[in-house]
Design a protein around this motif. Structure first.
Motif, short mmCIF file in Angstrom:
data_model
loop_
_atom_site.label_atom_id
_atom_site.label_comp_id
_atom_site.label_asym_id
_atom_site.label_seq_id
_atom_site.Cartn_x
_atom_site.Cartn_y
_atom_site.Cartn_z
N ILE A 99 1.03 -1.55 0.16
CA ILE A 99 -0.26 0.47 0.01
C ILE A 99 1.05 1.24 0.04
O ILE A 99 1.56 1.25 0.55
N GLU A 100 0.19 2.05 -0.92
CA GLU A 100 1.39 3.71 -0.78
C GLU A 100 1.21 4.25 0.51
O GLU A 100 0.37 4.17 1.39
N SER A 101 2.61 4.85 0.92
CA SER A 101 2.82 5.41 2.21
C SER A 101 2.10 7.03 2.26
O SER A 101 1.35 7.14 1.38
N GLY A 102 0.91 6.83 3.02
CA GLY A 102 0.53 7.67 3.64
C GLY A 102 -1.53 7.36 3.43
O GLY A 102 -1.98 8.70 3.07
N THR A 103 -1.43 6.35 2.52
CA THR A 103 -2.64 5.57 2.69
C THR A 103 -3.41 5.90 3.86
O THR A 103 -2.63 4.56 4.78
N CYS A 104 -4.37 5.65 4.12
CA CYS A 104 -5.15 5.71 5.14
C CYS A 104 -6.44 4.54 5.36
O CYS A 104 -7.01 3.86 3.74
N CYS A 105 -6.67 3.95 6.03
CA CYS A 105 -7.54 2.91 5.98
C CYS A 105 -8.11 2.65 7.50
O CYS A 105 -8.35 3.43 8.92
N THR A 106 -9.47 2.08 7.47
CA THR A 106 -10.29 1.89 8.79
C THR A 106 -10.06 0.50 9.32
O THR A 106 -9.89 -0.62 8.57
N VAL A 107 -9.49 -0.27 10.41
CA VAL A 107 -9.45 -1.54 10.60
C VAL A 107 -10.74 -2.11 11.02
O VAL A 107 -11.66 -1.99 11.51
N GLU A 108 -10.84 -3.32 10.08
CA GLU A 108 -12.07 -3.83 10.48
C GLU A 108 -12.16 -5.67 11.42
O GLU A 108 -13.39 -5.40 12.64
N PHE A 109 -11.20 -6.18 12.14
CA PHE A 109 -10.25 -7.12 13.15
C PHE A 109 -9.17 -6.85 12.86
O PHE A 109 -8.62 -6.50 12.10
N VAL A 110 -8.51 -7.81 13.98
CA VAL A 110 -6.85 -8.20 14.63
C VAL A 110 -7.60 -9.67 14.97
O VAL A 110 -8.35 -9.94 15.32
N ASP A 111 -7.04 -10.25 13.73
CA ASP A 111 -6.88 -11.86 13.88
C ASP A 111 -6.11 -12.20 14.68
O ASP A 111 -5.57 -11.79 15.62
N ASP A 112 -6.72 -13.69 14.87
CA ASP A 112 -5.54 -14.11 16.10
C ASP A 112 -3.88 -14.42 15.77
O ASP A 112 -3.22 -14.41 17.07
N ALA A 113 -3.26 -14.15 14.90
CA ALA A 113 -1.99 -13.70 14.60
C ALA A 113 -1.48 -12.63 14.79
O ALA A 113 -0.14 -12.06 15.40
N GLY A 114 -3.03 -11.67 14.91
CA GLY A 114 -2.57 -10.42 15.38
C GLY A 114 -2.40 -9.18 14.62
O GLY A 114 -2.45 -7.97 14.43
N THR A 115 -2.43 -9.54 13.23
CA THR A 115 -2.53 -8.79 12.03
C THR A 115 -3.38 -8.15 12.03
O THR A 115 -4.47 -8.76 12.62
N LEU A 116 -4.19 -7.16 11.97
CA LEU A 116 -5.07 -5.68 11.47
C LEU A 116 -5.67 -5.81 10.07
O LEU A 116 -4.97 -5.32 9.25
N HIS A 117 -6.36 -6.11 9.83
CA HIS A 117 -6.85 -6.60 8.31
C HIS A 117 -8.12 -5.30 8.59
O HIS A 117 -8.88 -4.95 9.64
N CYS A 118 -7.84 -4.83 7.32
CA CYS A 118 -8.22 -3.37 7.34
C CYS A 118 -8.78 -2.63 5.47
O CYS A 118 -8.14 -4.18 4.56
N LYS A 119 -9.33 -2.50 5.45
CA LYS A 119 -10.16 -1.46 4.53
C LYS A 119 -9.79 -0.26 4.39
O LYS A 119 -9.49 0.37 5.03
N PHE A 120 -9.06 0.08 2.98
CA PHE A 120 -8.59 0.77 3.03
C PHE A 120 -9.27 2.13 2.46
O PHE A 120 -9.91 1.84 1.08
N ASP A 121 -8.86 3.12 2.26
CA ASP A 121 -9.60 4.19 1.52
C ASP A 121 -9.52 4.44 -0.18
O ASP A 121 -10.42 4.95 -0.70
N ASN A 122 -8.51 3.53 -0.15
CA ASN A 122 -8.53 3.32 -2.10
C ASN A 122 -9.14 2.09 -2.94
O ASN A 122 -8.63 1.90 -3.84
N GLY A 123 -9.61 1.27 -1.66
CA GLY A 123 -10.88 0.44 -1.80
C GLY A 123 -10.00 -0.65 -1.65
O GLY A 123 -11.08 -1.79 -2.06
#
Length: 101
Positions: free
Chosen positions: A32-56
């Motif tokens: 993802i390009e630097s400066g791109t923002c997103c919304t966290v949808e959930f954190v999985d059991d491995a600690g990864t933040l699953h996100c939906k980025f503003d660019n789709g």
């Protein structure tokens, strides 16, 4: 990187659903390009933040691997208010142009 359950719970508390973050840098084959923002949808059991980025895009952000920062909610609200004001001004300007024509 996989975290223990305690670290995962801390991440879930720090980045609950709806939290806004911004990517500073990402070392990925299709980053993802630097400066791109997103919304966290959930954190999985491995600690990864699953996100939906503003660019789709959707992608997991990995703490301690990817560089990112949390966006202050007040800043987000101010940005949204600024967008609303701009949209309102655009609508009013458009309406004035239609009236004058």
């Amino acid at each position: 990187m996989i975290y223990n359950q305690n670290k995962v719970e801390i991440l879930r508390q720090r980045y609950p659903e709806g939290t806004r973050i911004c990517v500073d840098s990402m070392d990925d084959y299709c980053p993802i390009e630097s400066g791109t923002c997103c919304t966290v949808e959930f954190v999985d059991d491995a600690g990864t933040l699953h996100c939906k980025f503003d660019n789709g895009r959707t992608l997991g952000v990995i703490p301690d691997v990817d560089k990112f920062h949390k966006i202050d909610q007040e800043q987000t609200q101010t940005d949204e208010q600024t967008e609303e004001i701009t949209e309102t001004e655009d609508i009013e300007e458009s309406e004035e142009m239609n009236i004058s024509m």
